[in-house]
Design an enzyme around this catalytic site. Structure first.
Site, PDB file in Angstrom:
ATOM      1  N   ASP A 152     106.176  53.881  -9.954  1.00  0.00           N
ATOM      2  CA  ASP A 152     106.561  55.290  -9.854  1.00  0.00           C
ATOM      3  C   ASP A 152     108.069  55.410 -10.078  1.00  0.00           C
ATOM      4  OD1 ASP A 152     106.697  58.128  -8.704  1.00  0.00           O
ATOM      5  OD2 ASP A 152     104.613  57.652  -8.317  1.00  0.00           O
ATOM      6  N   HIS A 184     109.437  61.406  -5.830  1.00  0.00           N
ATOM      7  CA  HIS A 184     108.000  61.267  -6.063  1.00  0.00           C
ATOM      8  C   HIS A 184     107.490  59.888  -5.639  1.00  0.00           C
ATOM      9  CE1 HIS A 184     104.291  60.958  -8.560  1.00  0.00           C
ATOM     10  NE2 HIS A 184     104.244  62.266  -8.422  1.00  0.00           N
ATOM     11  N   SER A 356      98.658  63.157  -7.935  1.00  0.00           N
ATOM     12  CA  SER A 356      99.601  62.110  -7.554  1.00  0.00           C
ATOM     13  C   SER A 356      99.512  61.789  -6.074  1.00  0.00           C
ATOM     14  CB  SER A 356     101.040  62.549  -7.856  1.00  0.00           C
ATOM     15  OG  SER A 356     101.402  62.284  -9.174  1.00  0.00           O
TER      16      SER A 356
END
Length: 413
Positions: A152, A184, A356
């Protein structure tokens, strides 16, 4: 590939999301692994300076960024640099397509961290929904001994909830270290392996005792090239990670076939005892009756694609569905709306939504299952996750086998 914006609320915005963003480079898939014939064909198209690497060298490809073309021998895939420009790239593509050993030539795309926005006093609704609070495993056994990779935007290495953890880290983004400048990756790592908040013992993560491997494949802007993402995937497999969580991807068009290179990597992972898990995508707008196809790389049949559900266990408005042939299925579903998890300092915690957020729920549960039996690796782990999922009142097109569930007194294969 990269982090998408909040799911669109009108048809025109949905169409915009379905337009992938190209890097300017090319991805070349050969009919077989890349030997001398394939490298020669590439040299005839791009000129001298083609660099060929084995999988053992994949983690070092940042140093090869100036090469005109890079070949992964065992995978039979090559990347042509974006530096040639549009006219030259078109000529290179035409030459390669006329070569017998070339299976396909397509643009290289950016992939994105698939994200959007924001429980009892004990735990988040996601932890409860997957049955982690009901698991009979002792509190100190949450993925113990299991290598779990999160590919990520990196991780906030200063976050107090990860203090004392031995985190194996590697950046595949040129010029950036693993420290998460986006948020994120920290959020996804928190759900998969963060465990509890250091101050309050509020639980938002699943496999808190897993051996965490963090591969930064998306930049601090939330995007990353496919070559860097593939390098990260190979690295995680080589590190013998039983579980690899990838909350990233790009939209694909209706009818688009899965890219062969991701299917090859997915098969390689399963053969090596690793399970690649990827977010299905956020491009649907279900209130308008629009269901977008599962994005790449989740649409590869040998990569587990994760759809999202909300607090009522209904399919999330944005979650992509299995509408493309030749793969592109949703394999399993997990919580993906209003998910509270870790965020980089000074914020520490935030709520987000998207497939996600669903993906690391599946990865964390996979680590819990992997801990119960050494035989649960690769395909056996896949079958255990889908075979124990909770059935939902939604078509398999949207949720696959159903809602992922943690071990409940079950173990082994």
């Amino acid at each position: 590939m990269a982090a998408t914006d909040e799911p669109a609320t009108d048809g025109n915005s949905v169409l915009e999301l379905l337009r992938p963003k190209a890097t300017g480079g090319l991805v070349v898939s050969f009919a077989e692994r890349a030997g001398r014939e394939e490298v020669t064909a590439l040299e005839n198209a791009v000129g001298s300076g083609v660099r060929s690497v084995g999988l053992s060298e994949a983690a070092e490809i940042k140093a090869l960024d100036g090469e005109p073309a890079l070949v992964f021998e065992e995978l039979g895939v090559a990347f042509v640099s974006e530096r040639f420009g549009l006219e030259a790239t078109s000529s290179i593509r035409a030459k390669l397509m006329d070569t017998e050993c070339v299976q396909s030539v397509r643009p290289e795309f950016y992939m994105f961290a698939i994200e959007s926005f924001g429980d009892t006093a004990e735990a988040t609704w996601g932890v409860r929904a997957v049955g982690a609070l009901d698991s009979p495993q002792r509190i100190e056994e949450r993925g113990e001994g299991i290598r779990l990779a999160v590919l990520d935007t990196g991780l906030d290495l200063t976050h107090p909830d990860f203090a004392g953890r031995n985190i194996v880290q590697r950046s595949f983004v040129p010029g950036q270290d693993v420290q998460d400048g986006h948020g994120h990756g920290t959020h996804c790592a928190g759900t998969a392996a963060g465990g509890r908040a250091a101050q309050s013992q509020f639980r938002y993560g699943l496999a808190s005792d897993a051996e965490l491997y963090v591969g930064k494949v998306l930049s601090n802007a939330g995007s990353g090239r496919e070559r860097d993402i593939i390098a990260g995937m190979i690295w995680a497999i080589q590190q013998r990670c039983a579980v690899v969580s990838m909350s990233l991807g790009r939209p694909v068009q209706p009818g688009e076939e899965p890219a062969p290179e991701y299917e090859r990597i997915g098969r390689l992972a399963l053969q090596q005892g690793s399970l690649l898990i990827a977010a299905a995508g956020n491009e649907s707008s279900r209130r308008y009756g629009f269901i977008a196809p599962v994005g790449a790389p989740a649409n590869a049949p040998s990569i587990m694609a994760v759809g999202a559900v909300d607090q009522s266990l209904d399919v999330a408005e944005f979650s992509s569905g299995a509408i493309n042939p030749g793969g592109g299925e949703v394999d399993i579903a997990a919580p993906g709306v209003g998910i509270l998890s870790a965020a980089p300092q000074p914020e520490l915690y935030r709520k987000m939504q998207g497939t996600s957020m669903a993906c690391p729920h599946v990865a964390g549960v996979a680590a819990l299952w992997a801990e119960t039996a050494p035989e649960l690796r690769g395909r056996a782990l896949w079958d255990k996750l889908t075979g124990t999922a909770r059935g939902l009142d939604a078509p398999a097109r949207d949720v696959g086998a159903g809602l992922v569930q943690a071990p409940q007194g079950q173990a082994g294969v």
